[in-house]
Scaffold this motif. Structure first.
Motif, PDB file in Angstrom:
ATOM      1  N   GLN A 112      -0.692  -5.104   5.848  1.00  0.00           N
ATOM      2  CA  GLN A 112      -2.093  -4.625   5.566  1.00  0.00           C
ATOM      3  C   GLN A 112      -2.238  -4.394   3.999  1.00  0.00           C
ATOM      4  O   GLN A 112      -3.270  -3.855   3.541  1.00  0.00           O
ATOM      5  CB  GLN A 112      -2.052  -3.156   5.991  1.00  0.00           C
ATOM      6  N   GLY A 172      -1.136   7.187  -1.890  1.00  0.00           N
ATOM      7  CA  GLY A 172      -0.704   6.415  -0.765  1.00  0.00           C
ATOM      8  C   GLY A 172      -1.135   7.358   0.439  1.00  0.00           C
ATOM      9  O   GLY A 172      -1.204   8.458   0.430  1.00  0.00           O
ATOM     10  N   GLY A 173      -1.545   6.412   1.592  1.00  0.00           N
ATOM     11  CA  GLY A 173      -1.722   7.220   2.891  1.00  0.00           C
ATOM     12  C   GLY A 173      -0.667   8.075   3.361  1.00  0.00           C
ATOM     13  O   GLY A 173      -1.164   8.982   3.966  1.00  0.00           O
ATOM     14  N   SER A 174       0.571   7.672   3.253  1.00  0.00           N
ATOM     15  CA  SER A 174       1.495   8.691   3.755  1.00  0.00           C
ATOM     16  C   SER A 174       1.248   9.989   3.008  1.00  0.00           C
ATOM     17  O   SER A 174       1.579  11.310   3.752  1.00  0.00           O
ATOM     18  CB  SER A 174       3.081   8.134   3.489  1.00  0.00           C
ATOM     19  N   HIS A 215       0.824   6.451  12.901  1.00  0.00           N
ATOM     20  CA  HIS A 215       1.779   5.949  11.769  1.00  0.00           C
ATOM     21  C   HIS A 215       2.928   6.757  11.469  1.00  0.00           C
ATOM     22  O   HIS A 215       3.042   8.073  11.632  1.00  0.00           O
ATOM     23  CB  HIS A 215       0.917   5.873  10.477  1.00  0.00           C
ATOM     24  N   SER A 217       4.012   8.067   9.082  1.00  0.00           N
ATOM     25  CA  SER A 217       4.025   8.960   7.966  1.00  0.00           C
ATOM     26  C   SER A 217       3.795  10.260   8.643  1.00  0.00           C
ATOM     27  O   SER A 217       4.167  11.424   7.909  1.00  0.00           O
ATOM     28  CB  SER A 217       3.104   8.491   7.071  1.00  0.00           C
ATOM     29  N   GLY A 270      -8.038   3.218  13.080  1.00  0.00           N
ATOM     30  CA  GLY A 270      -7.300   2.060  12.924  1.00  0.00           C
ATOM     31  C   GLY A 270      -5.783   2.349  13.151  1.00  0.00           C
ATOM     32  O   GLY A 270      -5.321   2.739  12.291  1.00  0.00           O
ATOM     33  N   THR A 272      -1.907   1.414  13.144  1.00  0.00           N
ATOM     34  CA  THR A 272      -1.224   0.330  12.405  1.00  0.00           C
ATOM     35  C   THR A 272      -0.646  -0.831  13.284  1.00  0.00           C
ATOM     36  O   THR A 272      -0.785  -2.093  12.957  1.00  0.00           O
ATOM     37  CB  THR A 272       0.168   0.818  11.757  1.00  0.00           C
ATOM     38  N   ASP A 297      -6.589   9.856  10.434  1.00  0.00           N
ATOM     39  CA  ASP A 297      -5.485   8.998   9.610  1.00  0.00           C
ATOM     40  C   ASP A 297      -6.205   7.452   9.426  1.00  0.00           C
ATOM     41  O   ASP A 297      -6.159   6.861  10.321  1.00  0.00           O
ATOM     42  CB  ASP A 297      -4.296   8.573  10.177  1.00  0.00           C
ATOM     43  N   ALA A 299      -6.292   5.470   7.119  1.00  0.00           N
ATOM     44  CA  ALA A 299      -5.824   4.666   6.028  1.00  0.00           C
ATOM     45  C   ALA A 299      -6.158   3.305   6.164  1.00  0.00           C
ATOM     46  O   ALA A 299      -6.503   2.587   5.287  1.00  0.00           O
ATOM     47  CB  ALA A 299      -4.049   4.713   6.140  1.00  0.00           C
ATOM     48  N   ASP A 326      -7.294   4.610   2.873  1.00  0.00           N
ATOM     49  CA  ASP A 326      -6.514   3.992   1.768  1.00  0.00           C
ATOM     50  C   ASP A 326      -7.491   2.712   1.272  1.00  0.00           C
ATOM     51  O   ASP A 326      -7.760   1.858   2.017  1.00  0.00           O
ATOM     52  CB  ASP A 326      -5.566   3.245   2.604  1.00  0.00           C
ATOM     53  N   HIS A 328      -6.489   0.710  -0.860  1.00  0.00           N
ATOM     54  CA  HIS A 328      -5.759  -0.126  -1.200  1.00  0.00           C
ATOM     55  C   HIS A 328      -5.549  -1.316  -0.015  1.00  0.00           C
ATOM     56  O   HIS A 328      -4.870  -2.081  -0.019  1.00  0.00           O
ATOM     57  CB  HIS A 328      -4.480   0.151  -1.737  1.00  0.00           C
ATOM     58  N   LYS A 329      -5.978  -0.750   1.132  1.00  0.00           N
ATOM     59  CA  LYS A 329      -5.956  -1.467   2.136  1.00  0.00           C
ATOM     60  C   LYS A 329      -7.070  -2.312   2.266  1.00  0.00           C
ATOM     61  O   LYS A 329      -7.325  -3.581   1.718  1.00  0.00           O
ATOM     62  CB  LYS A 329      -5.599  -1.052   3.567  1.00  0.00           C
TER      63      LYS A 329
HETATM   64  C1  LIG Z   1      -2.547   4.204   9.914  1.00  0.00           C
HETATM   65  C2  LIG Z   1      -1.844   4.090   8.526  1.00  0.00           C
HETATM   66  N1  LIG Z   1      -1.527   5.524   8.362  1.00  0.00           N
HETATM   67  C3  LIG Z   1      -0.785   5.717   7.162  1.00  0.00           C
HETATM   68  C4  LIG Z   1      -0.280   4.326   6.451  1.00  0.00           C
HETATM   69  C5  LIG Z   1       0.575   4.833   5.469  1.00  0.00           C
HETATM   70  O1  LIG Z   1      -0.269   4.307   4.239  1.00  0.00           O
HETATM   71  P1  LIG Z   1       0.623   4.045   2.640  1.00  0.00           P
HETATM   72  O2  LIG Z   1       1.447   2.796   3.117  1.00  0.00           O
HETATM   73  O3  LIG Z   1      -0.516   4.098   1.873  1.00  0.00           O
HETATM   74  O4  LIG Z   1       1.456   5.118   2.574  1.00  0.00           O
HETATM   75  C6  LIG Z   1      -0.654   3.071   7.142  1.00  0.00           C
HETATM   76  C7  LIG Z   1       0.152   2.066   6.191  1.00  0.00           C
HETATM   77  O5  LIG Z   1       0.256   0.919   6.946  1.00  0.00           O
HETATM   78  C8  LIG Z   1      -1.309   2.967   8.141  1.00  0.00           C
HETATM   79  O6  LIG Z   1      -1.427   2.024   8.900  1.00  0.00           O
END
Ligand SMILES: Cc1ncc(COP(=O)(O)O)c(C=O)c1O
Length: 512
Positions: A112, A172-174, A215, A217, A270, A272, A297, A299, A326, A328-329
């Motif tokens: 991603q 970051g998404g996490s 995800h 996270s 969406g 992962t 989420d 992201a 995110d 950055h994705k």
């Molecule tokens: C659905 C989803 N949530 C959270 C994340 C985590 O994001 P990050 O990698 O920016 O921490 C991802 C990363 O692939 C993701 O696909």
């Protein structure tokens, strides 16, 4: 008169006393002209790198050999500042480029993260040189204003009251998910921040409900927050790998019977693994009924909001409480650049509860009002909004929308191509730009053999270095996964990839 004018005659005044206080080598390392020369060297290399659109994957390097090569580039000097060596700089950049995944190559369909709009990285360079940590307005004025503007721009596609929502960037998404979950927990259990678990006075255990394909996270956040992974209530999925709405109420009721106090439900916009979008509209109804915070989420998939064709996937987004997005994705800027949105701006202050007189002002003014240090985890934070805002300012929404539309159409086409192959199985209808499938020759029937074959194919494709794809377990069995992040990829490239998978799969199957 400005103080600087009384101190020196200008930057070139090498005879000032300031210049004599450090060694010449230090002055050289910080020298503006040297910076210009170094930038020319590096940018020239990056230009050639970007121009190479040959189909290739990762050149996987033995870590010991790479460590050896990296060590060979390090100066043995430790008693004095080493003299600058432009050949060494060039060699470091070459090694970096050669050993990275070429994300802009049509052979890259793996993950991603993506090739960025080059202008975005140029802005990142400005951020690096000026080094403005953006949690506080006084340290990063334009980034903080740009953050506000970008929040307003993107909120047009979410649809919240412009006067009531808030957006904060985070690394970051996490971290975005963790921050939203903290805000949700503190909202439901206001004393938890100071009293910890005893805030509930023995009346149940805090819990989070998440789609079974959320995800990692999210469960990591539960661990970090002391909620405990065991207090994650898994919501079953339907055949499209979305949260199955019919099962949400019974599962939540059962959790309640077990003494769990679900304070937040996490939906994915969406996932992962397959890029599935949970039904936000319906989930928002349940969340409202149960008085539960609904976090999305997004992201990966929130960026689809900027597309007129694809926005519908996130129907109901205006009813949720918070969104991780995110950039950055799917907005093609350097990582990290996560936008965390809250429907109610007052709640955005709920995640963290610190007092720190050296940064947090008790009586905000028009400047400190824009500070985000109390809302994001970071104290020093990259001004990550700048590349995104610059692209938005220069090119506008369509730059993102058109690319996202293309990538999602390409994925639909890839799905059709897989469907034409008798020895491949499609595993879902793609909703975004992620497609999972398996290579399955006619006489391969047993689940664990199918699983092992996909893993072996993915690894061999990676080692051969013509393409870069990923894998994921679907219903416990490995699948091949492509993520279309690159507009240079065409259906023809995907057909070639399938041919490679078939060749490699047959070789492995026949034990070669
Ligand atoms: C659905 C989803 N949530 C959270 C994340 C985590 O994001 P990050 O990698 O920016 O921490 C991802 C990363 O692939 C993701 O696909």
């Amino acid at each position: 008169m400005p103080i600087a004018a009384t101190l020196s005659a200008g930057p070139a005044s090498s005879g000032t006393s300031r210049r004599h206080s450090v060694g010449r080598a230090i002055g050289e390392a910080f020298d503006a002209r040297r910076f210009g020369e170094n930038t020319d060297t590096v940018v020239g290399k990056l230009e050639s790198y970007l121009e190479d659109l040959s189909v290739r994957g990762l050149e996987l390097t033995d870590p010991a050999a790479l460590s050896h090569a990296a060590r060979a580039l390090m100066t043995p000097e430790s008693e004095t500042v080493a003299a600058f060596d432009d050949k060494k700089l060039a060699a470091i950049v070459d090694l970096y480029l050669r050993t990275g995944i070429p994300v802009h190559s049509p052979g890259y369909m793996g993950r991603q993260f993506s090739g960025v709009v080059p202008l975005a990285s140029v802005m990142d360079l400005v951020s690096s040189v000026t080094n403005q940590p953006s949690s506080f307005y006084e340290a990063a004025q334009l980034p903080n204003v740009a953050e506000r503007i970008m929040g307003e721009e993107l909120n047009q596609f979410i649809g919240w009251d412009p006067g009531s929502f808030a957006m904060v960037t985070t690394s970051g998404g996490s971290l975005g998910n963790l921050t939203a979950l903290l805000a949700a927990r503190n909202d439901k259990f206001p004393d938890y921040w100071s009293a910890g678990g005893s805030a509930l006075g023995g009346r149940g255990t805090p819990a989070i409900a998440v789609g079974d394909d959320a995800h990692y996270s999210v469960s990591r956040a539960a661990g970090v927050m002391g909620i405990g992974e065991d207090q994650i209530v898994r919501l079953p999925l339907n055949e499209r790998k979305q949260i199955c709405v019919e099962q949400v109420r019974p599962v939540l009721a059962e959790a309640e019977r077990r003494g769990l106090r679900v304070f937040c439900m996490v939906a994915s916009a969406g996932t992962t693994s397959v890029g599935a979008f949970d039904p936000l509209d319906e989930l928002a109804r349940v969340a409202r009924e149960k008085n539960i915070w609904l976090h999305v989420d997004g992201a990966h998939g929130a960026s689809l909001l900027v597309s007129d064709k694809l926005r519908e996937r996130l129907r109901g987004i205006e009813k949720v409480d918070s969104i991780t997005w995110d950039a950055h994705k799917m907005m093609f800027v350097p990582a990290p650049c996560t936008l965390l949105f809250y429907r109610n701006k007052n709640k955005s202050r709920g995640a963290f509860r610190q007092k720190a007189s050296y940064v947090f002002d008790e009586e905000p003014d028009i400047y400190t009002e824009l500070d985000s240090g109390d809302k994001n985890f970071e104290c020093t934070k990259r001004p990550m909004i700048m590349p995104l805002w610059t692209l938005w300012a220069m090119y506008g929404r369509k730059l993102f929308a058109e690319k996202i539309d293309y990538l999602c159409e390409l994925t639909q086409e890839a799905h059709r191509v897989v469907a034409e192959q008798p020895d491949f199985d499609n595993l879902h209808v793609p909703e975004a730009n992620i497609l999972c499938f398996r290579y399955r020759p006619a006489d391969l029937i047993r689940g664990d053999d199918i699983h092992r074959l996909q893993v072996a194919i993915r690894n061999r494709i990676k080692r051969e270095g013509n393409f870069f794809i990923s894998k994921v377990n679907i219903d416990g069995v490995a699948a091949l996964r492509v993520v279309m992040m690159n507009h240079e990829v065409t259906p023809e490239h995907f057909r070639i990839l399938l041919g490679e998978i078939r060749r490699v799969g047959n070789e492995i199957f026949r034990g070669q």
